[in-house]
Scaffold this motif. Structure first.
Motif, PDB file in Angstrom:
ATOM      1  N   SER A  40       0.817  -1.213   0.000  1.00  0.00           N
ATOM      2  CA  SER A  40       0.000   0.000   0.000  1.00  0.00           C
ATOM      3  C   SER A  40       0.851   1.265   0.000  1.00  0.00           C
ATOM      4  CB  SER A  40      -0.949   0.007   1.199  1.00  0.00           C
ATOM      5  OG  SER A  40      -0.223  -0.028   2.421  1.00  0.00           O
ATOM      6  N   ASP A  44       0.456   4.085  -2.853  1.00  0.00           N
ATOM      7  CA  ASP A  44       0.178   5.469  -2.494  1.00  0.00           C
ATOM      8  C   ASP A  44       1.239   6.414  -3.061  1.00  0.00           C
ATOM      9  OD1 ASP A  44      -2.113   4.745  -1.125  1.00  0.00           O
ATOM     10  OD2 ASP A  44      -1.145   4.691   0.838  1.00  0.00           O
ATOM     11  N   ARG A  71      -7.310   3.178  -6.288  1.00  0.00           N
ATOM     12  CA  ARG A  71      -6.904   4.488  -5.765  1.00  0.00           C
ATOM     13  C   ARG A  71      -7.151   5.593  -6.794  1.00  0.00           C
ATOM     14  NH1 ARG A  71      -4.385   0.616  -2.976  1.00  0.00           N
ATOM     15  NH2 ARG A  71      -3.465   1.102  -0.949  1.00  0.00           N
TER      16      ARG A  71
END
Length: 298
Positions: A40, A44, A71
């Motif tokens: 993650s 990100d 995302r």
């Protein structure tokens, strides 16, 4: 994708079936060289590298299972994901069936007009298959270019993309990219960020078009060809390189090099992209002049 792929893994927002259980995810295919990104923090970092996505169109290369796509979907006005693996395409279309701003395109990215697909300004997120990394990056540099592109690539390639003149990794890829874009090395990505883990480190790089490219659009093809040929002779002196690549005699080659203010004894690995551009303009003055004239009347 059906080539070496570092697409997204299982991420946030996974849809549930009628029984409440998550649907079965397509397994990585060894014959396709697939390694799904699941970390993650790395996911990100890619999104952060793209900047504010409010109101923007994102084109994603190699969405895999959809971890990065999740995302992007949550932040962008429109997401167009290009995937060649048919099983993954079916999975993604099911996953985002209720998201009208998401389009899953089953296609080979190298045969896809990215700008036409975006139908306007766009940014690009690329989980790039390793062995065709360079063709994909240069395909994405076709005009009109994305406003910004963030790639997940083999670390060795990222080092070459961002290398300065004189660095041991500086080469044709470095010059041809840095002539038209700024390249930033954002972070290293360890093998454990993927399932299954690859045998090498990866990296995230950001590519942003230069406000003023050092080479004109009409000269880009000649520029790239000259740079590739020059680095095929990287240990030769510059005057020898020009003689060989441009088929000039020694006197004419030396005159061209000196007219650019360059040292005839220099080697290709020490020249900046701007210095290569000087040489190409001197060798192909008609093409460069035509492009500058066209630009002046726009």
């Amino acid at each position: 994708m059906s080539r070496r792929q570092f697409g997204g893994g299982h991420g946030v927002g996974t849809p549930r079936g009628a029984t409440g259980a998550a649907p079965r995810l397509p397994a990585p295919r060894k014959r396709f060289g697939q390694h799904f990104l699941h970390d993650s923090r790395i996911l990100d970092s890619i999104v952060t590298g793209l900047g504010d996505l409010t109101g923007r169109t994102v084109v994603e290369i190699g969405p895999g299972r959809g971890a990065l796509t999740d995302r992007l979907v949550a932040r962008a006005a429109r997401v167009v994901a290009i995937e060649l693996d048919r099983d993954l395409v079916q999975h993604l279309r099911s996953r985002y069936a209720d998201r009208p701003h998401v389009e899953i395109v089953e296609a080979d990215v190298l045969s896809t007009d990215l700008a036409a697909l975006a139908a306007g300004p766009f940014v690009l997120a690329g989980n790039v298959p390793y062995y065709i990394t360079t063709p994909i990056i240069f395909h994405a540099l076709q005009l009109p270019r994305p406003d910004v592109a963030v790639y997940l690539v083999q670390k060795e390639v990222a080092d070459r993309m961002a290398a300065p003149p004189g660095d041991k990794t500086y080469g044709a890829l470095s010059v041809n990219l840095q002539a038209v874009v700024d390249v930033e090395f954002l972070r290293k990505v360890p093998p454990g960020s993927f399932n299954p883990p690859p045998a090498v480190d990866s990296a995230i790089v950001r590519v942003t078009p230069k406000p003023s490219a050092v080479v004109e659009p009409a000269l880009e093809d000649r520029f790239r060809s000259f740079v590739l040929a020059a680095f095929g002779l990287r240990r030769k002196q510059l005057v020898r390189v020009v003689r060989t690549v441009a088929s000039l005699d020694a006197e004419r080659a030396s005159a061209v090099v000196r007219s650019c203010g360059l040292d005839p004894a220099a080697r290709p690995e020490t020249l900046s992209p701007a210095e290569f551009a000087l040489l190409v303009r001197a060798l192909y003055p008609a093409a460069g002049a035509a492009d500058r004239a066209a630009e002046s009347v726009r």
